[in-house]
Motif scaffolding. Sequence first.
Motif, PDB file in Angstrom:
ATOM      1  N   TYR A   1      10.840 138.096  71.803  1.00  0.00           N
ATOM      2  CA  TYR A   1      11.919 138.723  72.366  1.00  0.00           C
ATOM      3  C   TYR A   1      12.077 140.257  71.772  1.00  0.00           C
ATOM      4  O   TYR A   1      11.431 140.814  70.915  1.00  0.00           O
ATOM      5  N   ASN A   2      12.720 141.033  72.663  1.00  0.00           N
ATOM      6  CA  ASN A   2      13.074 142.405  72.230  1.00  0.00           C
ATOM      7  C   ASN A   2      14.286 142.367  71.434  1.00  0.00           C
ATOM      8  O   ASN A   2      15.254 141.519  71.862  1.00  0.00           O
ATOM      9  N   VAL A   3      14.255 143.145  70.132  1.00  0.00           N
ATOM     10  CA  VAL A   3      15.617 143.276  69.534  1.00  0.00           C
ATOM     11  C   VAL A   3      16.044 144.527  69.534  1.00  0.00           C
ATOM     12  O   VAL A   3      15.073 145.506  69.478  1.00  0.00           O
TER      13      VAL A   3
ATOM     14  N   VAL B   1      15.291 151.895  76.312  1.00  0.00           N
ATOM     15  CA  VAL B   1      16.190 150.728  76.356  1.00  0.00           C
ATOM     16  C   VAL B   1      15.461 149.604  76.392  1.00  0.00           C
ATOM     17  O   VAL B   1      14.952 148.978  77.605  1.00  0.00           O
ATOM     18  N   PRO B   2      15.477 148.957  75.411  1.00  0.00           N
ATOM     19  CA  PRO B   2      14.675 147.409  75.386  1.00  0.00           C
ATOM     20  C   PRO B   2      15.417 146.410  76.448  1.00  0.00           C
ATOM     21  O   PRO B   2      16.700 146.551  76.476  1.00  0.00           O
ATOM     22  N   ASP B   3      14.819 145.502  77.165  1.00  0.00           N
ATOM     23  CA  ASP B   3      15.276 144.438  77.998  1.00  0.00           C
ATOM     24  C   ASP B   3      15.619 143.422  76.921  1.00  0.00           C
ATOM     25  O   ASP B   3      14.994 142.711  76.491  1.00  0.00           O
ATOM     26  N   ILE B   4      16.978 143.072  76.548  1.00  0.00           N
ATOM     27  CA  ILE B   4      17.355 142.287  75.567  1.00  0.00           C
ATOM     28  C   ILE B   4      18.122 141.228  76.469  1.00  0.00           C
ATOM     29  O   ILE B   4      18.765 140.179  75.845  1.00  0.00           O
ATOM     30  N   SER B   5      17.729 140.980  77.867  1.00  0.00           N
ATOM     31  CA  SER B   5      18.461 139.929  78.639  1.00  0.00           C
ATOM     32  C   SER B   5      17.953 138.451  78.188  1.00  0.00           C
ATOM     33  O   SER B   5      18.645 137.402  78.073  1.00  0.00           O
ATOM     34  N   LYS B   6      16.636 138.473  77.693  1.00  0.00           N
ATOM     35  CA  LYS B   6      16.043 137.199  77.332  1.00  0.00           C
ATOM     36  C   LYS B   6      16.599 136.713  76.161  1.00  0.00           C
ATOM     37  O   LYS B   6      16.728 135.438  76.069  1.00  0.00           O
ATOM     38  N   ILE B   7      16.907 137.346  75.081  1.00  0.00           N
ATOM     39  CA  ILE B   7      17.417 137.023  73.808  1.00  0.00           C
ATOM     40  C   ILE B   7      18.815 136.623  74.122  1.00  0.00           C
ATOM     41  O   ILE B   7      19.393 135.491  73.684  1.00  0.00           O
ATOM     42  N   ARG B   8      19.571 137.152  74.870  1.00  0.00           N
ATOM     43  CA  ARG B   8      21.077 136.805  75.304  1.00  0.00           C
ATOM     44  C   ARG B   8      20.927 135.603  75.942  1.00  0.00           C
ATOM     45  O   ARG B   8      21.952 134.594  75.616  1.00  0.00           O
ATOM     46  N   SER B   9      20.211 135.466  77.006  1.00  0.00           N
ATOM     47  CA  SER B   9      20.260 134.183  77.729  1.00  0.00           C
ATOM     48  C   SER B   9      19.711 132.879  76.910  1.00  0.00           C
ATOM     49  O   SER B   9      20.200 131.959  77.145  1.00  0.00           O
TER      50      SER B   9
END
Length: 76
Positions: free
Chosen positions: A2-4, A46-54
């Motif tokens: 995950y991107n943090v 800007v990291p893509d944090i959509s994966k950790i959110r979802s």
Amino acid sequence: AYNVGSDYAVSISDLANLVRDIISPEKSVNICAQFSSKEEQRLRYVPDISKIRSELKLDAPIPIEDSIRFIANNLI
């Protein structure tokens, strides 16, 4: 994996000035390299944090100013 991070875009110049403003406003900031605004845009990450959110339902936004203050008060 995950991107943090944050989905808040900030340039190195803006970040340096923000840290200075919070920690030591009387100091100056000297940016050694100067970039055009177009070049500066490419320096923003800007990291893509959509994966950790979802997947983990993680969304605990902490303002960057609060993070800087925390680090200054606890780690410096």
